[in-house]
Design an enzyme around this catalytic site. Structure first.
Site, mmCIF file in Angstrom:
data_model
loop_
_atom_site.group_PDB
_atom_site.id
_atom_site.type_symbol
_atom_site.label_atom_id
_atom_site.label_comp_id
_atom_site.label_asym_id
_atom_site.label_seq_id
_atom_site.Cartn_x
_atom_site.Cartn_y
_atom_site.Cartn_z
ATOM 1 N N ARG A 126 -3.365 6.354 1.479
ATOM 2 C CA ARG A 126 -3.465 7.633 1.630
ATOM 3 C C ARG A 126 -2.409 8.179 3.292
ATOM 4 O O ARG A 126 -2.626 8.587 3.271
ATOM 5 C CB ARG A 126 -4.463 6.902 2.440
ATOM 6 C CG ARG A 126 -5.882 7.259 1.777
ATOM 7 C CD ARG A 126 -6.792 5.762 2.284
ATOM 8 N NE ARG A 126 -6.613 4.897 2.678
ATOM 9 C CZ ARG A 126 -7.726 4.445 3.172
ATOM 10 N NH1 ARG A 126 -9.128 4.255 4.142
ATOM 11 N NH2 ARG A 126 -7.250 3.155 3.768
ATOM 12 N N TYR A 167 -15.385 -10.939 -1.277
ATOM 13 C CA TYR A 167 -15.990 -9.836 -1.182
ATOM 14 C C TYR A 167 -16.866 -9.426 -2.339
ATOM 15 O O TYR A 167 -18.103 -9.427 -1.708
ATOM 16 C CB TYR A 167 -15.500 -8.612 -1.845
ATOM 17 C CG TYR A 167 -14.123 -7.551 -1.491
ATOM 18 C CD1 TYR A 167 -14.561 -7.251 -0.418
ATOM 19 C CD2 TYR A 167 -12.550 -8.603 -0.715
ATOM 20 C CE1 TYR A 167 -13.787 -6.353 0.476
ATOM 21 C CE2 TYR A 167 -11.547 -7.191 -0.136
ATOM 22 C CZ TYR A 167 -12.416 -6.972 0.835
ATOM 23 O OH TYR A 167 -10.812 -5.890 1.104
ATOM 24 N N ARG A 211 -6.840 12.762 -3.733
ATOM 25 C CA ARG A 211 -8.172 12.533 -3.509
ATOM 26 C C ARG A 211 -9.250 13.497 -3.291
ATOM 27 O O ARG A 211 -10.048 13.776 -3.018
ATOM 28 C CB ARG A 211 -7.873 11.902 -2.068
ATOM 29 C CG ARG A 211 -7.406 10.051 -2.532
ATOM 30 C CD ARG A 211 -8.531 9.701 -3.221
ATOM 31 N NE ARG A 211 -10.004 9.015 -2.259
ATOM 32 C CZ ARG A 211 -10.602 9.395 -1.638
ATOM 33 N NH1 ARG A 211 -11.360 10.427 -2.763
ATOM 34 N NH2 ARG A 211 -11.405 9.292 -1.419
ATOM 35 N N ASP A 240 -6.744 -1.512 -7.898
ATOM 36 C CA ASP A 240 -7.311 -2.742 -6.273
ATOM 37 C C ASP A 240 -7.838 -4.199 -6.480
ATOM 38 O O ASP A 240 -7.434 -4.367 -8.005
ATOM 39 C CB ASP A 240 -8.992 -1.782 -5.742
ATOM 40 C CG ASP A 240 -9.174 -2.253 -4.146
ATOM 41 O OD1 ASP A 240 -8.269 -1.528 -3.803
ATOM 42 O OD2 ASP A 240 -10.195 -3.228 -3.971
ATOM 43 N N ARG A 278 0.661 -1.323 0.087
ATOM 44 C CA ARG A 278 0.270 -0.363 -0.053
ATOM 45 C C ARG A 278 0.819 1.152 -0.139
ATOM 46 O O ARG A 278 1.084 2.609 0.562
ATOM 47 C CB ARG A 278 -1.006 0.151 0.896
ATOM 48 C CG ARG A 278 -1.555 -0.866 1.639
ATOM 49 C CD ARG A 278 -3.073 -0.650 0.458
ATOM 50 N NE ARG A 278 -4.126 -2.017 -0.001
ATOM 51 C CZ ARG A 278 -5.267 -1.491 0.819
ATOM 52 N NH1 ARG A 278 -5.120 -0.429 0.773
ATOM 53 N NH2 ARG A 278 -6.201 -2.492 0.800
#
Ligand code: 1CP
Length: 351
Positions: free
Chosen positions: A27, A147, A36, A72, A23
């Site tokens: 963020r 998911y 973002r 993703d 990652r």
């Protein structure tokens, strides 16, 4: 090219341990958060120019040894005709709960699977001009199924486990379809230029060893064998799954990425020098600041021999991580190589 990562995955010795961070494009970077404010996550993924910018962000800041394409694990799922929303993790409003829903899934052609991600890869390869290798990735079949069946991420995926218990044949059909989807998607990524791939099997740990071995492992075996034929090395990541380690390391991946619950030093001793291992600092340690990070990183390097070790975290870097902690981790890895060089030089001069 800085090929520390690729040489390590091929089983060759390197002058320094390769380092990248799960990652790493995300963020915790202020420049990502600024972007973002203007664009949603979906917009960033759908625009190869912006996804390229985000992929390169961590490399502008830090001397990391690989780029990982900004996308993703759910990026290929649109090709199955399923809508995915992000809030912030993936959400499926109509989860797959029946044999009929699973049997009705289309089998997309390679060109239909996440074409914008492939365009991002071509653009990243072009921008990087072989500075560092580019990692492609795919979710593992069980994690994608998690998911699709549960509808969103969570702690223990009861609907998915109920399907496994109630209709293992239907689950097997879904896992087979997702394996085929991943192989086509990864073939597209390799053709677009990725140098290695990682399989994120993040939610594998919710099954017992017996159930995982019977229900999931054969699909991972099939997936990794087919990736082997694509001609790039593979890394298999499993999270919260120390009880599955014995089965994991028997799979045909080139590298094995484990989380911080696993004693990497003990695992190396048990396995001998042959298998490539990736990991495994606790991402939460970085929240405690650069000094703690530095200490934990040095302890990791002391405990795990350099050969066959790719330094990484045990799971994705957390959004609240201070930049200084990332710098401290990188410095620890670079310092070790410098100390090794000094030791060799002073041995050479008799000093
Ligand atoms: O800006 C935002 O709010 C979006 C946050 C975000 C980001 C930056 C999501 C939603 N996905 C990503 C990118 C991403 N995801 C990458 C590329 C960037 C990089 O690694 O540097 C990768 C490799 C992933 C992989 C991924 N997505 C995994 C496997 C790795 C892991 O961390 O376990 C999983 C499980 C996901 C699902 C997902 N997507 C997003 C989130 C927040 C999550 C996880 C949690 C959840 O299910 O709620």
């Amino acid at each position: 090219m800085n090929d520390l990562l690729l040489r390590t995955l091929r089983g060759q010795d390197t002058e320094r341990r390769p380092l990248w961070i799960m990652r790493q494009a995300g963020r915790y970077l202020p420049e990502y958060r600024a972007l973002r404010e203007r664009f949603s996550f979906e917009e960033l993924c759908a625009r190869p120019d912006l996804a390229t910018e985000v992929t390169l962000m961590p490399l502008e800041r830090f001397p990391l040894d690989a780029a990982i394409v900004f996308a993703d694990i759910m990026s290929p799922i649109g090709a199955l005709g399923i809508d995915v929303e992000f809030a912030p993790g993936p959400v499926i409003n109509k989860p797959l709960r029946s044999a009929a829903a699973i049997q009705a899934l289309p089998v997309p052609d390679q060109e239909e699977i996440a074409p914008t991600v492939l365009e991002t890869i071509r653009s990243v390869k072009n921008e990087l001009a072989d500075r560092v290798p580019v990692l492609g990735f795919s979710g593992g079949p069980w994690t994608l199924a998690a998911y699709l069946v549960q509808g969103r991420g969570g702690r223990d995926f009861p609907a998915l486990r109920a399907l496994a218990a109630d209709e293992p044949g239907v689950l097997a059909d879904l896992l087979e379809r997702l394996t085929d989807l991943s192989v086509s998607y990864l073939r597209g990524q390799v053709e677009a230029g990725v140098d290695a791939v990682q399989i994120f099997e993040t939610w594998s740990g919710v099954l017992s060893f017996a159930d995982w071995s019977a229900l999931v492992k054969p699909h991972l075996q099939n997936l990794l064998e087919q990736i082997g034929e694509l001609g790039v090395p593979s890394i298999l990541f499993m999270q919260n799954a120390p009880h599955l380690l014995g089965g994991m390391i028997s799979l045909p991946a080139d590298g094995f990425s484990v989380d911080w619950r696993v004693d990497l030093s003990g695992l190396r001793q048990a396995l001998g020098p042959q298998k490539v291992l990736q990991g495994n600092l606790d991402p939460a340690v970085l929240l405690a600041g650069p000094e703690r990070t530095s200490r934990a990183a040095r302890r990791l390097l002391q405990g795990v021999p350099r050969e066959g070790h790719i330094v990484n975290l045990g799971h994705g870097i957390l959004p609240q991580t201070p930049i200084e902690s990332v710098e401290a981790l990188i410095e620890a890895v670079h310092d070790e190589a410098q100390e090794d060089r000094r030791a060799v030089a002073s041995a050479g001069t008799g000093g």
